[in-house]
Write an enzyme that holds these catalytic residues in place. Structure first.
Site, PDB file in Angstrom:
ATOM      1  N   HIS A 104       0.814  -1.212   0.000  1.00 34.50           N
ATOM      2  CA  HIS A 104       0.000   0.000   0.000  1.00 34.50           C
ATOM      3  C   HIS A 104       0.850   1.265   0.000  1.00 34.50           C
ATOM      4  CE1 HIS A 104      -3.607   2.368   0.731  1.00 34.50           C
ATOM      5  NE2 HIS A 104      -3.005   2.984   1.713  1.00 34.50           N
ATOM      6  N   HIS A 135      -9.933   3.835  -0.969  1.00 37.74           N
ATOM      7  CA  HIS A 135     -10.231   3.369   0.383  1.00 37.74           C
ATOM      8  C   HIS A 135     -11.085   2.119   0.252  1.00 37.74           C
ATOM      9  CE1 HIS A 135      -9.907   5.303   4.587  1.00 37.74           C
ATOM     10  NE2 HIS A 135      -8.721   5.193   4.044  1.00 37.74           N
ATOM     11  N   ASN A 136     -10.486   1.099  -0.347  1.00 40.10           N
ATOM     12  CA  ASN A 136     -11.233  -0.077  -0.775  1.00 40.10           C
ATOM     13  C   ASN A 136     -11.528  -1.051   0.364  1.00 40.10           C
ATOM     14  OD1 ASN A 136     -10.963   1.069  -3.312  1.00 40.10           O
ATOM     15  ND2 ASN A 136      -9.192  -0.177  -3.858  1.00 40.10           N
ATOM     16  N   ASP A 184      -4.718  15.733   1.519  1.00 44.10           N
ATOM     17  CA  ASP A 184      -3.634  15.741   0.530  1.00 44.10           C
ATOM     18  C   ASP A 184      -3.621  17.056  -0.232  1.00 44.10           C
ATOM     19  OD1 ASP A 184      -2.700  13.233   1.178  1.00 44.10           O
ATOM     20  OD2 ASP A 184      -3.768  12.206  -0.438  1.00 44.10           O
ATOM     21  N   GLN A 237     -10.459   3.675  10.065  1.00 44.60           N
ATOM     22  CA  GLN A 237     -10.483   4.944  10.775  1.00 44.60           C
ATOM     23  C   GLN A 237     -11.920   5.460  10.913  1.00 44.60           C
ATOM     24  OE1 GLN A 237      -9.176   4.327   7.779  1.00 44.60           O
ATOM     25  NE2 GLN A 237      -7.054   4.983   7.627  1.00 44.60           N
ATOM     26  N   ASP A 285      -4.342   8.857 -11.765  1.00 44.42           N
ATOM     27  CA  ASP A 285      -4.954   7.540 -11.887  1.00 44.42           C
ATOM     28  C   ASP A 285      -4.978   6.805 -10.559  1.00 44.42           C
ATOM     29  OD1 ASP A 285      -2.373   6.423 -11.454  1.00 44.42           O
ATOM     30  OD2 ASP A 285      -1.965   6.448 -13.587  1.00 44.42           O
ATOM     31  N   ASN A 342      -2.390   6.658  -7.501  1.00 43.84           N
ATOM     32  CA  ASN A 342      -2.435   5.743  -6.370  1.00 43.84           C
ATOM     33  C   ASN A 342      -2.533   4.333  -6.931  1.00 43.84           C
ATOM     34  OD1 ASN A 342      -3.015   5.025  -3.481  1.00 43.84           O
ATOM     35  ND2 ASN A 342      -4.949   4.373  -4.387  1.00 43.84           N
TER      36      ASN A 342
END
Length: 728
Positions: A34, A86-87, A108, A232, A499, A537
């Site tokens: 990740h 955020h899969n 970000d 989270q 992307d 990402n």
């Protein structure tokens, strides 16, 4: 997840000793797939990221691109672009997983000194007829809506797709566009040893522990219960305060560098910040403001509690930063210094117990202040070895087309959840807050007004899992071309893209082969379109007991135009209907085959996509152009159905089902009062075919070969309203 033996040996060799417990956990998270992109980084060099408009390319929290300026009084402006996934969290806890995905990509944006002005979400779920898919969809949309609406950032674009192979692992990809004056630019590269590291925002708790390593493993069957602590919990009201505080900090020139606390928490953000500057740090973990008692050094380092930023601040500016944080009722801790040498963290366990009111911390034999981390920052942030994996290319499907009834085929495609109206989704989002949105969701692309530069910024985001399941390489090329066509349909010229590359377990050769295909396909088409891919990402290990997801290359692309007006998607009822662009002559990856069965190769894509997109952007701004809509998901069947309104219809004639359902992107339906002008613009670029006339009766009359279908606007709306009908 734990450190592989090879990683452990590499670390002990570099350090000359075994890592401490905290160091081992830091390496496990920051060297995870990740964070370190161990399986994908070797492929990412395929992307072209250069261009005179590119100010900050890949490697920072977000990319920065210069806008073209229109008008004598306009100012030079930058936009930031970022996208995140955020899969796994959205499977375990769809509401909080999706909400915190929004919060992370917004932070970000903040870390570059920008103010967020637009969000785009691309969502992928299992088959719509499954109750669990609808449960996930409902929770994800609610999470995005509640968080985005509360922080005042409009969600203006995106996509929603359903495919049975997302059943055990949905995808939630969120992009953010921010606005930035050139003199406010901040990066995530530490500047000067001796500057202070200041943590601003929410207090640190135990939520999200191990989130980075959790995102680097396949989802287990019991993930919804067992992995919940790794998700989270967001607080959008604190995020809104952080947005405004960040704006004031940047405006006052108090920030030297910044990074949001995302994957791997404080340890990840602070070590990456100083590593990019070729520096180290001295951090006292006891100084971190906490909301839970007796937190350990490891928990403080790796918790992914939301709404937190770390800033590099000059010593003389610390008081001003603390004053602004207090003004917005945000926590603020001076946690250490940027320094020469290693990344060092210390912790006093007895002090932590005393501070939390634990009597066991008083009168005991304290260990004193221990050095829990002492490693080279660059080795921690960038030292992970890359994976050398085998790949197998997918086979090309044979042609086996169904003999479908035209009425049944049309209705099944138009009513498919993939092509049906997504109004149920975007009606829950505030897409007008900020007063910049001039083209709303539901069109080919959104348009937001950057009045400071006299420029309209068009935004498109999405992918098509049917395309990339059929042909990963060609399907990804098609994804890039479709997003560019969406922008051109609003009269915008593509400027840059980011992307989000989603795949399954890369250790499976057939999965890695598909992933390699989408990377190369996206890179090649973006290069052909002269669209730099300035950031992105990667999310791998999207496998579950249901199997791997389709290779999914979500692309978020922005384009620009002078002014903010754009032709509508809906027909006016007064012009001739033209189809511009060349069909690919195949139905592979189409919604038609998904509904009717059969197989086919993927359509052949045009060789001159750049010229076709440019011509369409030009034609879209003609005064004689009354409506424009791209041809993609569902083919012409869906395009013309979507253009019909209660007041305007269409009389369309096509020669075959292949013409009706071919999904080759790069094409568009244009309603015009000057067909010759359109033909002239596309002369030598792409074919232009007259397929009928717009009408004033609100009815679609569709002749396919010898068959004629007829539907009024209400009947079409009923076919397309499947999401609302099933979910309300």
């Amino acid at each position: 997840m734990s450190l592989p033996d090879s990683d452990f040996d590499r670390i002990t060799s570099e350090l000359g000793r075994d890592p401490t417990a905290a160091e081992a956990e830091l390496f496990e998270n920051l060297w995870s797939e990740h964070c370190a992109y161990r399986s994908s980084r070797p492929l990412l060099s395929a992307f072209s990221s250069d261009g005179e408009q590119v100010v900050v390319g890949p490697g920072d929290d977000a990319a920065v691109v210069s806008l073209p300026v229109h008008g004598d009084e306009s100012e030079e402006m930058y936009v930031t672009m970022g996208i995140e996934s955020h899969n796994h969290p959205s499977y375990v806890d769809p509401y909080d997983g999706a909400a915190t995905g929004v919060g992370g990509i917004v932070r970000d944006t903040l870390s570059m000194g920008a103010y967020p002005i637009a969000l785009a979400d691309s969502l992928y779920f299992g088959a719509f007829d499954r109750e669990h898919s609808r449960y996930l969809l409902d929770g994800v949309v609610e999470g995005i809506s509640d968080y985005g609406n509360a922080i005042g950032v409009p969600t203006v674009a995106g996509s929603v797709d359903f495919h049975e192979n997302y059943e055990g692992n949905p995808l939630v990809n969120v992009a953010c566009v921010g606005l930035l004056d050139p003199d406010r630019l901040v990066t995530a590269e530490a500047q000067t040893a001796g500057n202070k590291l200041v943590l601003v925002g929410n207090s640190t708790g135990r939520d999200g522990l191990g989130g980075a390593s959790f995102a680097s493993e396949d989802l287990a069957e019991d993930a919804e219960t067992e992995d919940r602590p790794a998700v989270q919990v967001g607080d959008p009201y604190t995020e809104k305060l952080l947005v405004e505080a960040n704006e004031e900090l940047v405006e006052a020139g108090l920030v030297r560098s910044a990074r949001d606390l995302g994957a791997a928490g404080l340890g990840g953000a602070s070590s990456e910040l100083v590593a990019k500057g070729g520096l180290g740090a001295r951090i006292d973990l006891n100084r971190v403001h906490q909301r839970e008692p007796n937190m350990t050094a490891l928990e403080i380092l790796l918790a992914e509690s939301q709404e937190r930023m770390v800033y590099e601040v000059r010593p003389e500016d610390v008081d001003d930063v603390e004053e602004i944080a207090e003004k917005y009722d945000l926590g603020c801790s001076v946690i250490g210094d940027v320094a020469e040498g290693n990344y060092v963290c210390t912790f006093d366990e007895s002090e932590a117990r005393s501070a939390s009111g634990d009597p066991s911390g008083e009168g005991s034999d304290p260990r004193g202040r221990d050095t829990v981390v002492d490693v080279p920052a660059e080795f921690l942030a960038d030292g992970a070895p890359m994976n050398d994996l085998e790949s197998v290319e997918p086979e090309t499907p044979d042609r086996d087309l169904p003999d479908a009834d035209p009425t049944e085929a049309f209705e099944s495609v138009v009513a498919s959840p993939n092509t049906a109206s997504k109004r149920w989704v975007y009606r829950q989002y505030d897409h007008e807050v900020g007063l910049r949105t001039t083209v709303r969701p539901g069109d080919d692309a959104a348009v937001v007004a950057v009045r400071e530069a006299g420029t309209g910024v068009a935004i498109s985001s999405g992918a098509n899992p049917n395309w990339t399941t059929c042909a990963p390489y060609e399907g990804a090329r098609a994804v890039a071309l479709e997003n560019a066509t969406n922008l051109a349909a609003k009269g915008a010229t593509p400027l840059a893209a980011v992307d989000c590359l989603n795949g399954g377990n890369p250790e499976k050769p057939e999965v890695y082969g598909g992933f390699k295909g989408i990377v190369d396909g996206l890179a090649d088409m973006c290069r052909d379109l002269s669209v730099p891919v300035v950031g992105g990402n990667v999310s791998l290990y999207n496998d579950s007991v249901s199997g791997p997801i389709p290779p999914t290359p979500t692309l978020a692309m922005v384009g620009t135009k002078a002014g903010y007006d754009a032709p509508p998607l809906s027909l006016s009822g007064e012009g001739e209907l033209l189809v511009v662009g060349e069909a690919g002559g195949a139905l592979g990856g189409s919604e038609y085959l998904a509904q009717q069965g059969g197989s086919d190769a993927f359509p052949t894509l045009p060789e001159n996509g750049f010229d076709a997109v440019a011509a369409l952007a030009t034609v879209a701004d003609f005064d004689s152009t009354l409506a424009v809509h791209d041809v993609s998901h569902g083919g012409l069947a869906v395009s013309v159905a979507e253009m019909v309104t209660d007041d305007a219809g269409a009389d369309v004639a096509l020669d075959s089902s292949l013409s009706l359902f071919d999904e080759t992107p790069g094409r568009a339906v244009i309603e015009t009062t000057d067909a010759d002008a359109v033909r002239e613009a596309f002369d030598g670029v792409a074919p232009v075919e007259s397929v009928g006339e717009a009408t004033a009766d609100g009815r679609l009359s569709l002749t396919v070969g010898d068959e004629t279908l007829s539907y009024d606007a209400a009947e079409i709306a009923d076919l397309r309203d499947v999401l609302a009908r099933e979910l309300d």
